[in-house]
Design a protein around this motif. Structure first.
Motif, PDB file in Angstrom:
ATOM      1  N   THR A  14      60.996  -6.944 -74.388  1.00 56.55           N
ATOM      2  CA  THR A  14      61.188  -8.162 -73.599  1.00 56.55           C
ATOM      3  C   THR A  14      60.930  -7.904 -72.121  1.00 56.55           C
ATOM      4  OG1 THR A  14      62.857  -8.940 -75.166  1.00 56.55           O
ATOM      5  CG2 THR A  14      62.828  -9.982 -73.003  1.00 56.55           C
ATOM      6  N   GLY A  18      57.811  -9.869 -70.495  1.00 55.28           N
ATOM      7  CA  GLY A  18      58.150 -10.869 -69.485  1.00 55.28           C
ATOM      8  C   GLY A  18      57.487 -10.571 -68.153  1.00 55.28           C
ATOM      9  N   GLY A 165      65.748  -7.156 -69.347  1.00 56.13           N
ATOM     10  CA  GLY A 165      65.740  -8.394 -70.110  1.00 56.13           C
ATOM     11  C   GLY A 165      64.928  -9.479 -69.435  1.00 56.13           C
ATOM     12  N   ARG A 166      65.445 -10.701 -69.476  1.00 53.44           N
ATOM     13  CA  ARG A 166      64.748 -11.831 -68.882  1.00 53.44           C
ATOM     14  C   ARG A 166      64.591 -11.687 -67.365  1.00 53.44           C
ATOM     15  NH1 ARG A 166      65.513 -17.563 -66.771  1.00 53.44           N
ATOM     16  NH2 ARG A 166      64.554 -16.973 -64.829  1.00 53.44           N
ATOM     17  N   ILE A 169      61.223 -11.186 -65.570  1.00 53.81           N
ATOM     18  CA  ILE A 169      60.425 -12.325 -65.116  1.00 53.81           C
ATOM     19  C   ILE A 169      60.801 -12.678 -63.682  1.00 53.81           C
ATOM     20  CG2 ILE A 169      59.935 -14.779 -65.503  1.00 53.81           C
ATOM     21  CD1 ILE A 169      60.431 -14.319 -68.468  1.00 53.81           C
ATOM     22  N   VAL A 194      60.199 -21.373 -68.075  1.00 52.72           N
ATOM     23  CA  VAL A 194      61.279 -20.948 -67.188  1.00 52.72           C
ATOM     24  C   VAL A 194      61.327 -21.949 -66.046  1.00 52.72           C
ATOM     25  CG1 VAL A 194      62.129 -19.143 -65.647  1.00 52.72           C
ATOM     26  CG2 VAL A 194      60.989 -18.527 -67.791  1.00 52.72           C
TER      27      VAL A 194
END
Length: 338
Positions: A14, A18, A165-166, A169, A194
């Motif tokens: 991820t 991302g 993780g996210r 981004i 997003v």
């Protein structure tokens, strides 16, 4: 802009996807994904594929010896306790990049490799709350005033570290906005669905039900509780791990939270169980094991003390509330209630 991306063994997919996907979408117009505004290259010690923690393998495009210089060198980590870490060749590559004009970026546990390479001295280091104690244990001489575990990412001169993780981004968006117009970055974010990139000061999501604390030793104790939800530490273990007496820890906890350490940990485990009941299709027995309860009956007793309902009744109430609000029931809940 040029990005050299180093994948460590058992990296988090991820975090990698991302970061790269935001570069890809911001780099070109339309749906062509050409490296117009920026270019990215996966580099490694050899061209042997690197395995992600989920099993997917990515082959580097260039070796360290063949790679040129980059504006940004991005090291992406993942699992800490499974398999080898950063190789000596990787650490040499990182040190070489630090000696140039490159900005170094550590994503997820990639910052552990940057620290092992000795290029983070005097810089703030952002780690996931889950790996806070792992970092302290591996780098015992760290200045804990420079260790950040309550933000998504930190930019400190030519060092950037990200909790993973996210948030990969978010940190990619922050880097891109240094060099290209904000409208282009926002468009790329919208394509990824997003709504908006989070600022570095945005807090990391913590397990539900925890109260904020400010004292550094109490913070460390809370991080340990979060890391050991499935196998709760007793009071003596907790005090020893944060280098305090039991009585001193109890006094500080009472001052900071109004609760004893054990009461705080119990509430954290109960609230996490409640969150899992409403946001997963796991059985009550599975949730009891995840949250450190002896069995489903033990969880049920503690749950009734906190909420006045059994776990299944609590879950059923939430399903009915969703139905009443017009939301679709969460997957698996009907099965869990039968």
């Amino acid at each position: 802009m040029t990005f050299g991306i180093v994948l460590l063994p058992n990296f988090t997919l991820t975090a990698f996807s991302g970061f790269v996907d935001l570069l890809r979408l911001a780099s070109d117009e339309g749906d062509f994904s050409k490296p117009v505004r920026c270019a990215w290259t996966v580099v490694g010690e050899s061209l042997t594929p690197v395995r992600a923690s989920c099993g997917i393998q990515i082959q580097p495009w260039q070796t360290f010896d063949d790679a040129g210089s980059f504006d940004y060198v991005v090291v992406i980590g993942g699992l800490l306790h499974s398999g080898p870490g950063a190789s000596d060749a990787t650490l040499r590559f990182v040190r070489h990049a630090a000696a140039t004009a490159s900005t170094l970026v550590g994503i997820c546990t990639g910052v552990f490799a940057l620290s092992r390479a000795g290029v983070m001295d005097g810089y703030r280091v952002c780690v996931s709350w889950f790996h806070y104690w792992d970092y302290v244990a591996r780098f015992p001489g760290v200045d804990e005033t420079l260790l950040v575990a309550d933000r998504l990412f930190v930019i400190d001169r030519r060092r950037i570290s990200c909790s993973g993780g996210r948030a990969s981004i978010d940190v990619a968006a922050a880097i891109l906005q240094r060099h290209i117009d904000a409208a282009t970055v926002q468009k790329a974010l919208r394509i990824l669905l997003v709504e908006d990139a989070q600022r570095a000061s945005a807090p990391q999501p913590h397990p539900p039900g925890t109260k904020p604390v400010t004292h550094p030793r109490v913070k460390r104790a809370v991080h340990l509780m979060e890391q050991h939800i499935g196998r709760p530490l007793n009071l003596e273990e907790l005090a020893e791990r944060v280098d305090m007496s039991v009585r001193h820890l109890q006094r500080l906890f009472k001052t900071q939270t109004g609760e004893s350490p054990l009461a705080y940990a119990r509430r954290m485990r109960i609230r996490t169980a409640a969150w899992l009941l409403t946001d997963s299709d796991r059985t009550v027995a599975e949730i009891a094991a995840i949250c450190g309860f002896a069995d489903a009956s033990h969880l049920g007793r503690e749950f009734r003390k906190e909420f006045g309902l059994s776990p299944n009744a609590y879950r059923a109430d939430r399903v009915r509330a969703d139905a009443g609000s017009g939301q679709e029931p969460r997957p698996g809940f009907a099965r869990s209630l039968t």
